[in-house]
Design a protein around this motif. Structure first.
Motif, short mmCIF file in Angstrom:
data_model
loop_
_atom_site.label_atom_id
_atom_site.label_comp_id
_atom_site.label_asym_id
_atom_site.label_seq_id
_atom_site.Cartn_x
_atom_site.Cartn_y
_atom_site.Cartn_z
N LYS A 1 0.82 -1.21 0.00
CA LYS A 1 0.00 0.00 0.00
C LYS A 1 0.86 1.26 0.00
CE LYS A 1 -3.65 2.63 0.69
NZ LYS A 1 -3.90 3.51 -0.44
N ILE A 2 1.92 1.26 0.80
CA ILE A 2 2.79 2.43 0.87
C ILE A 2 3.46 2.67 -0.49
CG2 ILE A 2 4.88 3.38 1.93
CD1 ILE A 2 4.00 1.90 4.51
N LEU A 3 4.00 1.62 -1.11
CA LEU A 3 4.63 1.78 -2.43
C LEU A 3 3.61 2.23 -3.47
CD1 LEU A 3 7.18 1.58 -4.18
CD2 LEU A 3 6.46 -0.75 -4.72
N GLU A 4 2.41 1.68 -3.41
CA GLU A 4 1.35 2.07 -4.35
C GLU A 4 1.02 3.56 -4.21
OE1 GLU A 4 -3.38 1.33 -4.42
OE2 GLU A 4 -2.15 -0.50 -4.35
N ASP A 5 0.95 4.03 -2.96
CA ASP A 5 0.67 5.45 -2.73
C ASP A 5 1.77 6.34 -3.31
OD1 ASP A 5 -1.64 4.73 -1.43
OD2 ASP A 5 -0.90 5.17 0.59
N PHE A 6 3.03 5.98 -3.10
CA PHE A 6 4.14 6.77 -3.64
C PHE A 6 4.19 6.70 -5.16
CE2 PHE A 6 5.93 7.04 0.64
CZ PHE A 6 6.45 8.33 0.62
N SER A 7 3.90 5.54 -5.72
CA SER A 7 3.95 5.38 -7.18
C SER A 7 2.84 6.15 -7.87
CB SER A 7 3.85 3.90 -7.55
OG SER A 7 4.95 3.20 -7.04
N SER A 8 1.65 6.20 -7.27
CA SER A 8 0.53 6.87 -7.92
C SER A 8 0.55 8.38 -7.77
CB SER A 8 -0.80 6.30 -7.42
OG SER A 8 -0.94 6.55 -6.05
N ASP A 9 0.96 8.89 -6.59
CA ASP A 9 1.01 10.34 -6.37
C ASP A 9 2.05 10.63 -5.29
OD1 ASP A 9 0.62 13.04 -6.00
OD2 ASP A 9 -1.54 12.90 -5.66
N GLU A 10 3.28 10.87 -5.73
CA GLU A 10 4.39 11.06 -4.80
C GLU A 10 4.20 12.28 -3.90
OE1 GLU A 10 9.27 11.31 -4.74
OE2 GLU A 10 8.25 10.86 -6.62
N THR A 11 3.64 13.35 -4.45
CA THR A 11 3.44 14.57 -3.65
C THR A 11 2.47 14.31 -2.50
OG1 THR A 11 3.83 15.90 -5.63
CG2 THR A 11 2.78 17.00 -3.77
N ALA A 12 1.36 13.67 -2.79
CA ALA A 12 0.38 13.37 -1.74
C ALA A 12 0.96 12.37 -0.73
CB ALA A 12 -0.89 12.80 -2.36
N ALA A 13 1.72 11.39 -1.22
CA ALA A 13 2.32 10.40 -0.32
C ALA A 13 3.36 11.06 0.58
CB ALA A 13 2.95 9.28 -1.13
N ASN A 14 4.12 12.01 0.04
CA ASN A 14 5.09 12.73 0.88
C ASN A 14 4.38 13.45 2.01
OD1 ASN A 14 7.58 12.08 -0.25
ND2 ASN A 14 7.42 13.68 -1.80
N LEU A 15 3.26 14.09 1.72
CA LEU A 15 2.49 14.79 2.75
C LEU A 15 1.97 13.81 3.80
CD1 LEU A 15 0.50 17.35 0.59
CD2 LEU A 15 2.38 17.85 2.16
N LYS A 16 1.58 12.63 3.34
CA LYS A 16 0.99 11.64 4.23
C LYS A 16 2.03 10.91 5.09
CE LYS A 16 -2.06 7.60 4.11
NZ LYS A 16 -2.86 6.71 3.25
N TYR A 17 3.17 10.52 4.49
CA TYR A 17 4.12 9.63 5.15
C TYR A 17 5.45 10.26 5.59
CZ TYR A 17 1.25 5.88 3.11
OH TYR A 17 0.22 5.05 2.76
N LEU A 18 5.94 11.24 4.88
CA LEU A 18 7.30 11.76 5.08
C LEU A 18 7.54 12.26 6.50
CD1 LEU A 18 9.78 11.99 3.28
CD2 LEU A 18 9.15 14.34 2.83
N GLY A 19 8.59 11.75 7.14
CA GLY A 19 8.97 12.18 8.47
C GLY A 19 8.13 11.57 9.58
N LYS A 20 7.20 10.70 9.24
CA LYS A 20 6.32 10.09 10.24
C LYS A 20 6.78 8.68 10.57
CE LYS A 20 2.43 12.92 9.10
NZ LYS A 20 1.45 13.11 8.12
N ILE A 21 6.40 8.23 11.75
CA ILE A 21 6.70 6.85 12.15
C ILE A 21 5.62 5.95 11.58
CG2 ILE A 21 6.95 5.27 14.08
CD1 ILE A 21 8.08 7.60 15.69
N LEU A 22 6.07 4.96 10.80
CA LEU A 22 5.15 4.02 10.16
C LEU A 22 5.34 2.62 10.74
CD1 LEU A 22 5.72 4.94 6.40
CD2 LEU A 22 4.20 6.03 8.03
N GLN A 23 4.25 1.90 10.89
CA GLN A 23 4.31 0.48 11.21
C GLN A 23 3.94 -0.24 9.92
OE1 GLN A 23 2.34 -0.84 14.78
NE2 GLN A 23 1.82 -2.79 13.82
N VAL A 24 4.87 -1.05 9.42
CA VAL A 24 4.70 -1.67 8.11
C VAL A 24 4.70 -3.19 8.26
CG1 VAL A 24 5.66 -1.88 5.79
CG2 VAL A 24 5.93 0.24 7.05
#
Length: 139
Positions: free
Chosen positions: A46-69
């Protein structure tokens, strides 16, 4: 006050405040991923799909945040004292690359390719792969 003195004073003032800000940023406490709660829980695919489809939106959503994957181990690499785990995503190009902390890398865990795993780390961006740093393995 003359124009030269005003300019000199302004430059000195900027240098002073710049030094204070730089000192504060340099000495900012590091985030302890093990103690912090994950901001987002997701799968590697899901994370890779989000970055592949819209990197700008994914950066806002994920960048610098703690993720559990959650994901499946595709590759395990050791470079000096650090270990990196690549999680499968089902995509031809791209994966989620998780670099473990030195403490986590030092622990002898029985990790195997194809094993389902949960990791928690800080997302630093997307360069063909989604990059997570300071990762810990969740039991």
């Amino acid at each position: 006050m003359s124009a030269k003195k005003k300019v000199s004073f302004g430059i000195l003032l900027l240098f002073f405040f710049g030094a204070i800000i730089g000192y504060k940023i340099y000495n900012k406490p590091h985030v302890n991923v093990a103690q912090e709660k994950a901001a987002i829980v997701s799968t590697a695919s899901k994370i890779l799909e989000d970055f592949s489809s819209d990197e700008t939106a994914a950066n806002l959503k994920y960048l610098g945040k703690i993720l559990q994957v959650n994901g499946v181990i595709a590759k395990i690499e050791r470079v000096q004292s650090k270990c990196s785990i690549t999680l499968e995503t089902g995509a031809v190009f791209g994966a989620v690359l998780c670099t473990l902390t030195i403490e986590e890398s030092a622990q002898k865990r029985a990790l195997q390719l194809g094993q389902e795993i949960q990791l928690k780390g800080i997302c630093t961006g997307f360069l063909m792969d989604v990059i997570l740093v300071k990762c810990i393995i969740l039991d």
